[in-house]
Scaffold this motif. Structure first.
Motif, PDB file in Angstrom:
ATOM      1  N   LEU A 259       5.057  -2.450 -25.340  1.00  0.00           N
ATOM      2  CA  LEU A 259       4.046  -3.150 -24.557  1.00  0.00           C
ATOM      3  C   LEU A 259       4.716  -3.801 -23.355  1.00  0.00           C
ATOM      4  CD1 LEU A 259       2.051  -4.831 -27.464  1.00  0.00           C
ATOM      5  CD2 LEU A 259       1.545  -2.683 -26.299  1.00  0.00           C
ATOM      6  N   GLU A 260       4.410  -3.325 -22.176  1.00  0.00           N
ATOM      7  CA  GLU A 260       5.030  -3.856 -20.965  1.00  0.00           C
ATOM      8  C   GLU A 260       4.333  -5.141 -20.530  1.00  0.00           C
ATOM      9  OE1 GLU A 260       6.211  -2.427 -16.418  1.00  0.00           O
ATOM     10  OE2 GLU A 260       5.251  -1.048 -17.830  1.00  0.00           O
ATOM     11  N   ASN A 261       5.120  -6.189 -20.307  1.00  0.00           N
ATOM     12  CA  ASN A 261       4.609  -7.471 -19.824  1.00  0.00           C
ATOM     13  C   ASN A 261       3.444  -7.972 -20.684  1.00  0.00           C
ATOM     14  OD1 ASN A 261       4.474  -9.719 -18.133  1.00  0.00           O
ATOM     15  ND2 ASN A 261       3.068  -8.724 -16.708  1.00  0.00           N
ATOM     16  N   PHE A 262       3.635  -7.951 -22.001  1.00  0.00           N
ATOM     17  CA  PHE A 262       2.560  -8.345 -22.918  1.00  0.00           C
ATOM     18  C   PHE A 262       2.097  -9.769 -22.655  1.00  0.00           C
ATOM     19  CE2 PHE A 262       1.371 -10.550 -26.847  1.00  0.00           C
ATOM     20  CZ  PHE A 262       0.252  -9.824 -27.206  1.00  0.00           C
ATOM     21  N   PHE A 263       3.040 -10.706 -22.569  1.00  0.00           N
ATOM     22  CA  PHE A 263       2.671 -12.108 -22.405  1.00  0.00           C
ATOM     23  C   PHE A 263       2.077 -12.385 -21.024  1.00  0.00           C
ATOM     24  CE2 PHE A 263       5.874 -12.331 -25.803  1.00  0.00           C
ATOM     25  CZ  PHE A 263       5.116 -12.979 -26.763  1.00  0.00           C
ATOM     26  N   GLY A 264       2.448 -11.567 -20.048  1.00  0.00           N
ATOM     27  CA  GLY A 264       1.885 -11.745 -18.719  1.00  0.00           C
ATOM     28  C   GLY A 264       0.477 -11.216 -18.589  1.00  0.00           C
ATOM     29  N   ASN A 265       0.072 -10.347 -19.532  1.00  0.00           N
ATOM     30  CA  ASN A 265      -1.249  -9.733 -19.461  1.00  0.00           C
ATOM     31  C   ASN A 265      -2.174 -10.148 -20.605  1.00  0.00           C
ATOM     32  OD1 ASN A 265      -1.063  -7.736 -17.125  1.00  0.00           O
ATOM     33  ND2 ASN A 265       0.751  -7.185 -18.313  1.00  0.00           N
ATOM     34  N   ILE A 266      -1.719 -11.059 -21.450  1.00  0.00           N
ATOM     35  CA  ILE A 266      -2.537 -11.459 -22.591  1.00  0.00           C
ATOM     36  C   ILE A 266      -3.831 -12.127 -22.119  1.00  0.00           C
ATOM     37  CG2 ILE A 266      -1.521 -13.758 -22.857  1.00  0.00           C
ATOM     38  CD1 ILE A 266      -1.602 -13.264 -25.895  1.00  0.00           C
ATOM     39  N   ASN A 267      -4.920 -11.873 -22.816  1.00  0.00           N
ATOM     40  CA  ASN A 267      -6.209 -12.472 -22.469  1.00  0.00           C
ATOM     41  C   ASN A 267      -6.180 -13.947 -22.847  1.00  0.00           C
ATOM     42  OD1 ASN A 267      -9.063 -13.374 -22.822  1.00  0.00           O
ATOM     43  ND2 ASN A 267      -9.479 -11.257 -22.234  1.00  0.00           N
ATOM     44  N   GLN A 268      -6.132 -14.802 -21.841  1.00  0.00           N
ATOM     45  CA  GLN A 268      -5.969 -16.224 -22.085  1.00  0.00           C
ATOM     46  C   GLN A 268      -7.183 -16.837 -22.780  1.00  0.00           C
ATOM     47  OE1 GLN A 268      -4.856 -18.090 -18.402  1.00  0.00           O
ATOM     48  NE2 GLN A 268      -3.083 -16.781 -18.100  1.00  0.00           N
ATOM     49  N   GLU A 269      -8.383 -16.402 -22.422  1.00  0.00           N
ATOM     50  CA  GLU A 269      -9.586 -16.949 -23.047  1.00  0.00           C
ATOM     51  C   GLU A 269      -9.609 -16.643 -24.539  1.00  0.00           C
ATOM     52  OE1 GLU A 269     -13.003 -15.526 -20.999  1.00  0.00           O
ATOM     53  OE2 GLU A 269     -12.657 -16.753 -19.207  1.00  0.00           O
TER      54      GLU A 269
ATOM     55  N   PHE B 259      13.962  -3.499 -13.910  1.00  0.00           N
ATOM     56  CA  PHE B 259      14.083  -4.948 -13.877  1.00  0.00           C
ATOM     57  C   PHE B 259      12.922  -5.592 -14.618  1.00  0.00           C
ATOM     58  CE2 PHE B 259      16.507  -3.379 -10.360  1.00  0.00           C
ATOM     59  CZ  PHE B 259      17.560  -4.254 -10.204  1.00  0.00           C
ATOM     60  N   ARG B 260      13.155  -6.804 -15.107  1.00  0.00           N
ATOM     61  CA  ARG B 260      12.081  -7.566 -15.727  1.00  0.00           C
ATOM     62  C   ARG B 260      12.047  -8.964 -15.125  1.00  0.00           C
ATOM     63  NH1 ARG B 260      13.634 -11.098 -19.951  1.00  0.00           N
ATOM     64  NH2 ARG B 260      15.830 -10.963 -20.546  1.00  0.00           N
ATOM     65  N   ASN B 261      10.857  -9.524 -15.087  1.00  0.00           N
ATOM     66  CA  ASN B 261      10.695 -10.849 -14.504  1.00  0.00           C
ATOM     67  C   ASN B 261      11.082 -11.932 -15.507  1.00  0.00           C
ATOM     68  OD1 ASN B 261       9.719  -9.870 -12.042  1.00  0.00           O
ATOM     69  ND2 ASN B 261       7.620  -9.771 -12.790  1.00  0.00           N
ATOM     70  N   LEU B 262      11.754 -12.942 -15.009  1.00  0.00           N
ATOM     71  CA  LEU B 262      12.162 -14.080 -15.834  1.00  0.00           C
ATOM     72  C   LEU B 262      11.632 -15.350 -15.187  1.00  0.00           C
ATOM     73  CD1 LEU B 262      13.888 -15.126 -18.227  1.00  0.00           C
ATOM     74  CD2 LEU B 262      15.793 -15.327 -16.611  1.00  0.00           C
ATOM     75  N   GLY B 263      10.883 -16.137 -15.957  1.00  0.00           N
ATOM     76  CA  GLY B 263      10.317 -17.374 -15.446  1.00  0.00           C
ATOM     77  C   GLY B 263      11.191 -18.573 -15.819  1.00  0.00           C
TER      78      GLY B 263
END
Length: 221
Positions: free
Chosen positions: A172-182, A106-110
């Protein structure tokens, strides 16, 4: 509103975005200092007609038709809040959906509130206008009108025209969820000098999620 009136409003916004793209294309070092004025009633109304209204609703349960009943008034209020830096994106409703090509996975959908989708759409248009003209031609990820099929076609042409010894496939699993925001904000600040726009992007990145009745806040990594 007639079809011609809708097309006219879309054309006005599109023309402004094309101007940004033209400037960016002809001057890759261009810094953009004033961008928030592109978020106005006309531009957000054009986004309203572009955003799909058949998707699931967000936390506030307001759909496209629900916003339509007082659209002009709602947009004026939204723009006023944005100008006064009082606008904050709502919580994102997170659900899990099965992956088509991976059985049992499964993958998360926002799912954002519809009002937030309008701001996101306009933010997308502004950022694409700035960065699309200067991105590498070999990059295909999430770029209009590129697709996976075009990427595969380009890879095929590359493999048949050049000697290649290895092809590396990385998932890359959950790339956007783990991207370094800073780091992401620092990269954006190289070209974008509008502090208010940067602040709103930061708020979007940090907006919380609602999953299984529990709230969580996105912290900058």
């Amino acid at each position: 509103m007639s079809t011609k009136e809708v097309q006219k409003k879309l054309t006005i916004t599109d023309t402004k975005m094309l101007r940004i793209a033209w400037v960016s294309q002809h001057d890759a070092t261009k810094k953009f200092k004033c961008l928030m004025h592109y978020f106005n009633e006309k531009s957000l109304k054009s986004c309203y007609y572009q955003v799909n209204g058949n998707k699931a609703v967000g936390v506030d349960k307001v759909d496209k038709q629900g916003l339509w009943s007082n659209l002009d008034s709602n947009l004026r209020k939204l723009i006023t809040n944005m100008k006064q830096m009082r606008y904050r994106p709502g919580y994102i409703r997170q659900i899990s959906i099965p992956e088509e090509d991976r059985i049992g996975k499964f993958r998360n959908l926002g799912i954002s509130n519809f009002e937030d989708k309008l701001v996101q759409k306009m933010m997308q248009r502004v950022l694409e206008s700035i960065y699309e003209p200067i991105l590498l031609d070999c990059s295909f990820g999430f770029r209009p009108p590129r697709s996976c099929h075009l990427a595969i076609k380009e890879l095929r042409n590359h493999l048949y025209s050049r000697p290649v010894q290895a092809v590396i496939d990385v998932e890359l699993e959950n790339f956007f969820g783990n991207i370094n925001q800073e780091t992401l904000i620092k990269v954006l600040q190289i070209k974008i000098k509008d502090s208010r726009l940067i602040q709103y992007i930061s708020r979007m990145l940090k907006s919380g999620t609602l999953s299984n009745g529990e709230m969580s806040i996105h912290e900058t990594r």
